[in-house]
Enzyme design. Structure first.
Site, short mmCIF file in Angstrom:
data_model
loop_
_atom_site.label_atom_id
_atom_site.label_comp_id
_atom_site.label_asym_id
_atom_site.label_seq_id
_atom_site.Cartn_x
_atom_site.Cartn_y
_atom_site.Cartn_z
N LYS A 204 -46.67 52.26 32.66
CA LYS A 204 -46.14 50.96 33.10
C LYS A 204 -47.31 50.00 33.18
O LYS A 204 -48.24 50.19 33.97
CB LYS A 204 -45.46 51.10 34.45
CG LYS A 204 -44.91 49.78 34.97
CD LYS A 204 -44.14 49.95 36.25
CE LYS A 204 -43.60 48.63 36.74
NZ LYS A 204 -42.81 48.80 37.96
N LYS A 261 -43.28 51.02 29.44
CA LYS A 261 -42.73 49.75 29.89
C LYS A 261 -43.82 48.70 29.98
O LYS A 261 -44.88 48.99 30.53
CB LYS A 261 -42.13 49.98 31.28
CG LYS A 261 -41.61 48.74 31.96
CD LYS A 261 -41.23 49.07 33.36
CE LYS A 261 -40.89 47.79 34.08
NZ LYS A 261 -40.58 47.99 35.45
C1 PBG Z 1 -40.61 47.54 40.39
C2 PBG Z 1 -40.07 47.32 39.05
C3 PBG Z 1 -40.36 46.25 38.22
C4 PBG Z 1 -39.54 46.41 37.10
C5 PBG Z 1 -38.80 47.58 37.27
N1 PBG Z 1 -39.15 48.14 38.48
C6 PBG Z 1 -41.24 45.07 38.38
C7 PBG Z 1 -42.61 45.20 38.82
O1 PBG Z 1 -43.26 46.25 38.67
O2 PBG Z 1 -43.11 44.21 39.33
C8 PBG Z 1 -39.49 45.44 35.97
C9 PBG Z 1 -38.25 45.44 35.17
C10 PBG Z 1 -38.06 44.25 34.34
O3 PBG Z 1 -38.90 43.34 34.24
O4 PBG Z 1 -36.99 44.20 33.70
N2 PBG Z 1 -41.44 48.60 40.60
#
Ligand code: PBG
Length: 340
Positions: A204, A261
């Protein structure tokens, strides 16, 4: 007629592009509704769906509407949903304590969906960002300058057990703390939940593409900035070997599915991870990727449906057999109709 430009070619790749049937015959990547996971936002109360301004077609739903939406998705062949709560800001605090409440909105949402549709795969995020006033995924160190890794992991392990007991099929740690997959696996097993699987947010990245999501769950507003800085825990977008390190750790710690992601700007990472494990690989086409395509379509600069399909086909072709996408419903509807 004699053609002076006639080429003497053995290989003419265009032969197999001549008709739609030939093109279909040699097609490598075929999207299916069952590849897609629909992320859905849930809010307290019985109010009408609240549109998310930066994500056209996406709404925050009451639990009742959430169940209705899940029924529609099932009929379209979607097998899985990922649920995200948007909390009333009064419930948020410094440590995200609302994440461990037994009457938490997310737990009631999971129970309602599972009661109505037991066969629907339900997945939830394991992270504190919807619950903390600062919007970080964990609790902060005493000086407030960083997320406290080990204290956060302890909370997340308890949170995962609560979610598992509410009936989720997959818990998805999205926090990027070190050691969280192993700690969650041990906690689930100790609670007799060895059947609950872990989809790890393995790679991520600290991405600017999460902006619209943070609007949707209200996790950026409290901090007063759209670009909440998560670089001490999320991966540097410039790195790829580090994604392989995370993969090795998550796999060793017992993750069942590994996720990349965002998806579109990280197709090389998807491909690397696909080659480095035999476990399923998922990718999350995030809110900013969705918003981008919608914004261009709204301006008349891109054609929505073909771009939607191409973006998802590219992600699958790169090696993600599972795709989380806000386009899930429309894409499944289009696939069901057999074309755009
Ligand atoms: C939170 C989380 C996020 C997303 C999914 N879970 C945002 C972040 O890490 O700030 C992002 C999903 C998206 O942008 O569609 N842990």
């Amino acid at each position: 007629m004699h053609n002076p430009f006639k080429l003497n070619l053995v290989h003419r790749p265009r032969r197999l592009r001549r008709t739609a049937a030939l093109r279909a015959l040699v097609e490598d990547t075929v999207l299916r509704p069952s590849d897609l996971i629909a992320p859905l936002f849930v809010i307290e109360g019985k109010g009408r769906p609240e549109p998310v301004a930066s994500m056209p077609g996406v709404y925050r739903l009451s639990i009742r509407d959430l169940v209705r939406e899940c029924r529609t998705l099932r009929k379209l062949g979607i097998l899985a949903v990922a649920l995200f709560p948007k909390l009333d800001s009064r419930l948020k605090d410094e440590d995200g304590t609302a994440a461990l409440r037994e009457d938490a909105l997310i737990l009631r949402a999971v129970q309602a969906v599972k009661r109505a549709l037991p066969e629907m795969i339900v997945m939830t995020d394991i992270a504190l960002d919807p619950y903390t006033v600062h919007g970080h995924d964990g609790v902060l160190t005493p000086d407030g300058r960083d997320v406290d890794n080990d204290r956060t992991v302890g909370i997340l392990a308890n949170m995962a057990v609560l979610h598992a007991c509410a009936g989720v099929d997959l818990v998805a740690p999205s926090d990027m703390m070190d050691g969280r997959v192993g700690a969650i696996r041990r906690a689930l097993d100790a609670a007799g939940r060895e059947g609950t699987a872990i989809m790890a947010y393995t790679a991520k990245f600290a991405s600017a593409y999460y902006g619209p999501f943070r609007d949707a769950v209200g996790s950026a507003r409290a901090a007063g900035t759209r670009s909440l800085d998560k670089r001490t825990y999320q991966l540097n977008p410039a790195n790829w070997r580090e994604a392989l390190t995370e993969l090795a750790l998550d796999e060793a710690e017992g993750a069942d599915i590994m996720m990349v992601k965002p998806a579109g700007p990280y197709l090389d990472i998807i491909r690397e991870l696909r080659g480095a494990t035999r476990k399923p690989i998922a990718a999350y086409q995030v809110s900013g990727e969705y918003a981008q395509i919608h914004a261009a379509a709204k301006l008349g600069w891109l054609d929505l449906a073909p771009c939607r399909r191409e973006s998802l086909t590219g992600i699958k072709r790169a090696g993600a057999g599972i795709i989380l996408t806000y386009f899930a419903k429309e894409m499944a509807a289009e696939l069901g109709r057999g074309g755009p």
